[in-house]
Structures are given as C-alpha cells and as structure tokens.
Design a protein around this motif. Structure first.
Motif, PDB file in Angstrom:
ATOM      1  N   ASN A  38       0.815  -1.223   0.000  1.00 21.02           N
ATOM      2  CA  ASN A  38       0.000   0.000   0.000  1.00 21.02           C
ATOM      3  C   ASN A  38       0.850   1.275   0.000  1.00 21.02           C
ATOM      4  O   ASN A  38       0.372   2.346   0.366  1.00 21.02           O
ATOM      5  N   SER A  39       2.103   1.144  -0.447  1.00 19.16           N
ATOM      6  CA  SER A  39       2.966   2.324  -0.580  1.00 19.16           C
ATOM      7  C   SER A  39       2.521   3.162  -1.772  1.00 19.16           C
ATOM      8  O   SER A  39       2.229   2.621  -2.844  1.00 19.16           O
ATOM      9  N   ARG A  40       2.496   4.473  -1.585  1.00 18.77           N
ATOM     10  CA  ARG A  40       2.215   5.383  -2.712  1.00 18.77           C
ATOM     11  C   ARG A  40       3.105   6.613  -2.597  1.00 18.77           C
ATOM     12  O   ARG A  40       3.544   6.977  -1.508  1.00 18.77           O
ATOM     13  N   LEU A  41       3.343   7.258  -3.747  1.00 23.43           N
ATOM     14  CA  LEU A  41       3.862   8.625  -3.695  1.00 23.43           C
ATOM     15  C   LEU A  41       2.628   9.498  -3.467  1.00 23.43           C
ATOM     16  O   LEU A  41       1.727   9.526  -4.318  1.00 23.43           O
ATOM     17  N   THR A  42       2.590  10.180  -2.340  1.00 23.09           N
ATOM     18  CA  THR A  42       1.346  10.900  -2.027  1.00 23.09           C
ATOM     19  C   THR A  42       1.126  12.093  -2.950  1.00 23.09           C
ATOM     20  O   THR A  42       0.038  12.652  -2.992  1.00 23.09           O
ATOM     21  N   CYS A  43       2.150  12.484  -3.721  1.00 26.91           N
ATOM     22  CA  CYS A  43       1.921  13.560  -4.711  1.00 26.91           C
ATOM     23  C   CYS A  43       1.041  13.048  -5.844  1.00 26.91           C
ATOM     24  O   CYS A  43       0.481  13.841  -6.603  1.00 26.91           O
ATOM     25  N   GLN A  44       0.931  11.721  -5.981  1.00 25.23           N
ATOM     26  CA  GLN A  44       0.121  11.145  -7.046  1.00 25.23           C
ATOM     27  C   GLN A  44      -1.277  10.752  -6.567  1.00 25.23           C
ATOM     28  O   GLN A  44      -2.077  10.230  -7.339  1.00 25.23           O
ATOM     29  N   VAL A  45      -1.550  10.979  -5.289  1.00 28.83           N
ATOM     30  CA  VAL A  45      -2.866  10.629  -4.737  1.00 28.83           C
ATOM     31  C   VAL A  45      -3.696  11.907  -4.617  1.00 28.83           C
ATOM     32  O   VAL A  45      -3.357  12.808  -3.851  1.00 28.83           O
ATOM     33  N   ARG A  46      -4.746  11.980  -5.422  1.00 36.22           N
ATOM     34  CA  ARG A  46      -5.632  13.165  -5.392  1.00 36.22           C
ATOM     35  C   ARG A  46      -6.631  13.038  -4.254  1.00 36.22           C
ATOM     36  O   ARG A  46      -7.165  11.951  -4.010  1.00 36.22           O
ATOM     37  N   VAL A  47      -6.906  14.122  -3.593  1.00 38.17           N
ATOM     38  CA  VAL A  47      -7.970  14.137  -2.584  1.00 38.17           C
ATOM     39  C   VAL A  47      -9.320  14.116  -3.307  1.00 38.17           C
ATOM     40  O   VAL A  47      -9.580  14.953  -4.168  1.00 38.17           O
ATOM     41  N   THR A  48     -10.145  13.101  -2.991  1.00 38.13           N
ATOM     42  CA  THR A  48     -11.484  13.000  -3.568  1.00 38.13           C
ATOM     43  C   THR A  48     -12.472  12.753  -2.419  1.00 38.13           C
ATOM     44  O   THR A  48     -12.062  12.338  -1.334  1.00 38.13           O
ATOM     45  N   PRO A  49     -13.769  13.000  -2.652  1.00 42.22           N
ATOM     46  CA  PRO A  49     -14.742  12.729  -1.586  1.00 42.22           C
ATOM     47  C   PRO A  49     -14.676  11.274  -1.109  1.00 42.22           C
ATOM     48  O   PRO A  49     -14.893  10.988   0.066  1.00 42.22           O
ATOM     49  N   GLU A  50     -14.312  10.338  -2.016  1.00 41.31           N
ATOM     50  CA  GLU A  50     -14.236   8.919  -1.643  1.00 41.31           C
ATOM     51  C   GLU A  50     -13.145   8.676  -0.588  1.00 41.31           C
ATOM     52  O   GLU A  50     -13.162   7.662   0.102  1.00 41.31           O
ATOM     53  N   LEU A  51     -12.180   9.573  -0.516  1.00 38.53           N
ATOM     54  CA  LEU A  51     -11.080   9.371   0.434  1.00 38.53           C
ATOM     55  C   LEU A  51     -11.436   9.857   1.840  1.00 38.53           C
ATOM     56  O   LEU A  51     -10.609   9.754   2.750  1.00 38.53           O
ATOM     57  N   ASP A  52     -12.631  10.388   2.017  1.00 37.09           N
ATOM     58  CA  ASP A  52     -12.983  10.970   3.319  1.00 37.09           C
ATOM     59  C   ASP A  52     -12.699   9.985   4.452  1.00 37.09           C
ATOM     60  O   ASP A  52     -13.121   8.821   4.394  1.00 37.09           O
ATOM     61  N   GLY A  53     -11.977  10.416   5.450  1.00 36.12           N
ATOM     62  CA  GLY A  53     -11.655   9.564   6.594  1.00 36.12           C
ATOM     63  C   GLY A  53     -10.373   8.772   6.442  1.00 36.12           C
ATOM     64  O   GLY A  53      -9.965   8.047   7.353  1.00 36.12           O
ATOM     65  N   VAL A  54      -9.706   8.898   5.316  1.00 34.08           N
ATOM     66  CA  VAL A  54      -8.526   8.068   5.015  1.00 34.08           C
ATOM     67  C   VAL A  54      -7.429   8.232   6.071  1.00 34.08           C
ATOM     68  O   VAL A  54      -7.230   9.324   6.622  1.00 34.08           O
ATOM     69  N   VAL A  55      -6.742   7.122   6.324  1.00 34.18           N
ATOM     70  CA  VAL A  55      -5.602   7.148   7.238  1.00 34.18           C
ATOM     71  C   VAL A  55      -4.335   6.909   6.422  1.00 34.18           C
ATOM     72  O   VAL A  55      -4.229   5.918   5.691  1.00 34.18           O
ATOM     73  N   ILE A  56      -3.400   7.835   6.526  1.00 30.64           N
ATOM     74  CA  ILE A  56      -2.124   7.743   5.805  1.00 30.64           C
ATOM     75  C   ILE A  56      -1.030   7.551   6.848  1.00 30.64           C
ATOM     76  O   ILE A  56      -0.832   8.407   7.709  1.00 30.64           O
ATOM     77  N   THR A  57      -0.318   6.428   6.761  1.00 31.65           N
ATOM     78  CA  THR A  57       0.753   6.183   7.731  1.00 31.65           C
ATOM     79  C   THR A  57       2.084   6.598   7.120  1.00 31.65           C
ATOM     80  O   THR A  57       2.370   6.294   5.950  1.00 31.65           O
TER      81      THR A  57
END
Lengths: 104, 403
Positions: free
Chosen positions: A81-100
């Motif tokens: 579940n590793s991501r470059l967070t610059c490539q992750v767009r904030v969308t309504p579906e992400l509401d509540g997301v936990v990023i470690t």
C-alpha cells in the motif's frame, strides 16, 4: 471538505481537512506533517512523499503509474500500500482516510 | 556596466533594478548575506539591464512556482546572457516528459537506498582527509577538505582518475567563470574532451562506475548513444565538482566563527543533521536560470518569450515571508524552509548524497578538530554567478598533545 489523518510510526497523529482536487502530499506539506517533504513539488522526481494508504481507501485509488513505480523501487520500506502521495488526489471517496508515514 | 544595458521599451520603470550577477560590486565575501541586504531593496521580481537584460526572482513562492512550470519557463537554455549554442545537458536541458527516462537511469546512484549503502565509503573518505590535516593545526579548508572530499567521492563514482582532481576542478571553475560564447565554448570543449576520453576508456575496460552503467543500461528498449552519455556525464561533472564543496566551505566559515555551536555539536552529534540543514538554508550556491518560452503574466509581471529568468535559490532560504529572522543561523528551527536544491522536475538529483556527505564530514571533523577558528587576517576570495563559491578558507586550531 475531506478528512485525512496522518499517522507517524511513533503514534503521533495529525487530523486535517482538505479540499478535493489537491494532492495528499500538498496537504501534508501545508500542515507541516513530518517525513513527507515533497521536495520536488509533485514531479515524481524525489520520492520524499512516500507513505502508506490504509484500506479500504487504498484499493479505491487508481494504480501506481510507471514513474511512480520506478521511484518506489528506490525507496525504503516499500509495502503493497505504498504510494507517492503527490500522485494521490484528494477525492470525496477518500474521506476519513488514514495515511501512515514511513520510518524517517 | 554601460555596455550591454538592456531594458525593453515597455518595461515598467519600477521593475528595473540594476544587478550584475557575475560582478556586482555590492556583493562581498558574505555572498548570501550580501545578496539578502542588496536584493531586499529590490522588487520581488525585477528586471536587471546587466548581462543582456534578464529577470531576477528572489521570493521562495515564486521560485517554487517557476521551477515547476516548464510550459512557460523552460530549462532549454540556461546561459545569461543567451549564447548561440548553449551547452546541452541531460537531463537538465530537457523539459518533462523528455527528462524522465534519463533521470530514472541516474536515480539508482542517488536514491535513498543507494546513498545509505554508500555511507561507510563516505565515512572512510572523510576520516582519511580529516586525518591528513588534523595534526597540522591549520589548513586551507577549501583546498584540503571541501574540494577534495565530495569531489573524490564523485570521481570514484564516475570511475575517474583521482590524480587529476585539481585539474578537473580548475576546468569546472573556468566553465563557471565564462560568460561569453567563445569562453564558454572553449571551457565546454575542454571538459568534453576529458569526458570523451573517459567514456572511450570505459568502453574498452568497463568498471562498476556510473559511466559504465550509462553505456550498458537499457532505456526504453535501447542503448544510450555516445552524445547522450556525454551530455549526462557533463552535468554530473559540473554538479559534482563544485556544489557540495562550496556549500560546505560557506558552512564551515560560519561554524569556525561560532565556538558555542562547535561545542554543542561536539557534545551532541545528533544535532549535526540540523546544522547541515540550516547551512543548506543559509548558504545555497546555485542561481538557476530559465528561458521564457511562452508569454505569461504572473505575480503581476508580464514575461515575454525569449527573456531569461534567474531564480535566486539562495534568496529562497532567506525569504522573510517564510523564515523568521532569516539572516540568523539557528539550528533550532522547527522547520527548515529553503529551495537550495531547486524544486520540480529538475530537483537536484544529488540532494540526499549532498546531505549525507556534509553530515558525515562534520561528524568526523569534530571528532578530530573539536574547536577551530578562522585564521585571522586572511581574506576569503569568492566567485559569484550561477554557482557561487569561496575560493580559499584558511582555518586553524590548537593541536591536542598525543596521549
């Protein structure tokens, strides 16, 4: 607004709200969340915004792009579940997301 | 400065501020501090009529935006004033997406993993060089440490002959001192000659070095051409010869004048990364040019295609809108805001290596030379321009009797 929680390995947490459309990296940088540096400003050139996106949100994201994948190949402690967070767009579906955050 | 004064006729007068990036008499030994004092009086973005006329950007936010906006501000040309055949570097002279595959090829040598693996070697080099001067009680820190340490590491990475270090440094210095087409061409050709020999030698006897890697790696299903390999090692040569060296020298001039900070770092080496980061903020050495390729109005300024823009990276770390009391060297800042390594698709590839080199050198230096000072009465000659440098830094210390 979309709620995002950043969690450090130490257990420290930052709960923030973000506008849809921006990147998760820019949200972290704006709120001075440590470890996520975003040194290249989202150009996938540095790998300093690597973090882990928790389920169930991670599976809803578009898959890693080629450049993102190559950059992650050079990073430490990469997990499925590793991501470059610059490539992750904030969308309504992400509401509540936990990023470690990765170990620094 | 009367020659080459250039002010476009529709340029608003309030945006004009005279500043010669290569020889402004108001910039002295305290290069970055003097930049700050002088340019704080200038508009945030201004037009200087010197060196053919060009824009200068001195605010963190604007630099950050311009270095990311390759659609309007291209890396295609980075010479001020513009020259007919500008030097061509890979990936530095290529805008995205063309730069990306090359960057990926270089990345393995500079990635977090690789830099961590290099640490024992970096320490070995640092120890060896500090050992050579520690018992003398004095040295020219620039020539004996700051120039040799990162450059030796770089030359080893490239598979170059270490005996030619001084000669190669002089070639890089000549390149950064050349601003006219003839001088640039001459200095560039000299470097290319050396690099071509290096490449040919690696073709005959491959090693474990970066040049061999470039000659053998697959990029999008093909091998790199000779001209591509040369353009890649050209930029690494310029980046490797004269950047960490210069920041380190500025950083140690600061540290030499601050015995309290020396004592703190000796007592608690865990603070050394903060010292390094603060030095990077205060003593950036690169001013990064861009070419306007599409008219645009930004930050209240009209940029026209064909104009050059100079991003003053050293001013980014001293922007009083982002940093409190920016001229104060303070390792206890909660956050270090700077743009010393630039940003965007051309973020300095060596930013992690540079940090590791400075940290490890300081760890080893303070073990052997816990207290040191500037040699009194010595001047610190310097160079300003697109890469700023101190050219000599005499230091002295009391040698501890052997136990």
């Amino acid at each position: 607004m979309v709620k995002i929680t950043f969690k450090a390995q130490s257990g420290a947490a930052w709960e923030v709200e973000a506008e849809p459309g921006v990147s998760v990296m820019s949200v972290a940088v704006k709120h001075r969340v440590p470890v996520i540096l975003g040194a290249c400003g989202g150009s996938q050139a540095c790998g300093t915004c690597h973090a882990y996106v928790a389920e169930p949100w991670c599976s809803t994201l578009p898959p890693r792009g080629d450049v993102e994948q190559e950059m992650l190949d050079f990073a430490f402690d990469v997990q499925p579940n590793s991501r470059l967070t610059c490539q992750v767009r904030v969308t309504p579906e992400l509401d509540g997301v936990v990023i470690t955050l990765p170990p620094s | 400065m009367a020659d080459g004064m250039a002010i476009p006729k529709d340029m608003p007068r309030e945006l004009v501020f005279e500043f010669d990036i290569y020889a402004d008499p108001r910039i002295g030994e305290d290069v970055q501090g003097d930049y700050f004092k002088l340019l704080s009086r200038a508009p945030d973005i201004f037009w200087t009529p010197c060196n053919g006329g060009h824009w200068v950007v001195r605010r963190y936010d604007a630099i950050s935006e311009i270095t990311k906006d390759y659609e309007h501000f291209s890396v295609r040309e980075m010479q001020i004033p513009r020259v007919p055949n500008p030097p061509f570097f890979i990936p530095l002279s290529l805008d995205p997406p063309a730069n990306i595959p090359y960057r990926q090829v270089m990345m393995p040598a500079f990635s977090p993993k690789c830099v961590a693996e290099m640490e024992p070697k970096l320490r070995e080099w640092a120890k060896r060089m500090v050992d050579e001067v520690a018992d003398k009680g004095h040295c020219d820190f620039l020539h004996e440490i700051a120039a040799r340490y990162p450059v030796s590491i770089f030359m080893e990475l490239m598979g170059m002959d270490l005996a030619r270090l001084r000669e190669f440094r002089d070639m890089a210095d000549e390149f950064f001192n050349a601003h006219d087409p003839e001088g640039l061409e001459r200095a560039g050709a000299e470097i290319m000659g050396v690099l071509t020999n290096l490449m040919e030698q690696k073709k005959k006897s491959p090693g474990k070095d970066l040049v061999t890697h470039f000659l053998t790696v697959d990029v999008e299903g093909r091998k790199l051409r000779d001209d591509e390999v040369l353009a890649m090692i050209f930029i690494l040569f310029l980046g490797g010869m004269d950047t960490v060296t210069n920041v380190t020298a500025f950083a140690y001039r600061q540290l030499a004048g601050d015995p309290t900070l020396q004592a703190r770092l000796v007592a608690d080496p865990a603070l050394i990364p903060k010292f390094v980061e603060e030095a990077l903020r205060c003593f950036a050495v690169v001013n990064s040019p861009r070419l306007v390729v599409k008219d645009t109005e930004r930050f209240g300024v009209k940029f026209h295609a064909g104009e050059m823009v100079l991003n003053m990276l050293p001013m980014g770390g001293r922007d009083d809108r982002c940093v409190d009391d920016p001229s104060r060297f303070n390792i206890d800042r909660q956050q270090s805001t700077h743009i010393t390594f630039s940003s965007g698709p051309h973020l300095c590839l060596g930013h992690l290596l540079a940090r590791a080199e400075m940290r490890i050198l300081t760890e080893e230096w303070l073990k052997r030379v816990p207290r040191f000072r500037l040699t009194p009465g010595k001047a610190h000659p310097f160079r300003i321009g697109t890469v700023c440098a101190i050219l000599s830094l005499p230091l002295e210390w009391d040698v501890q009797p052997a136990v």
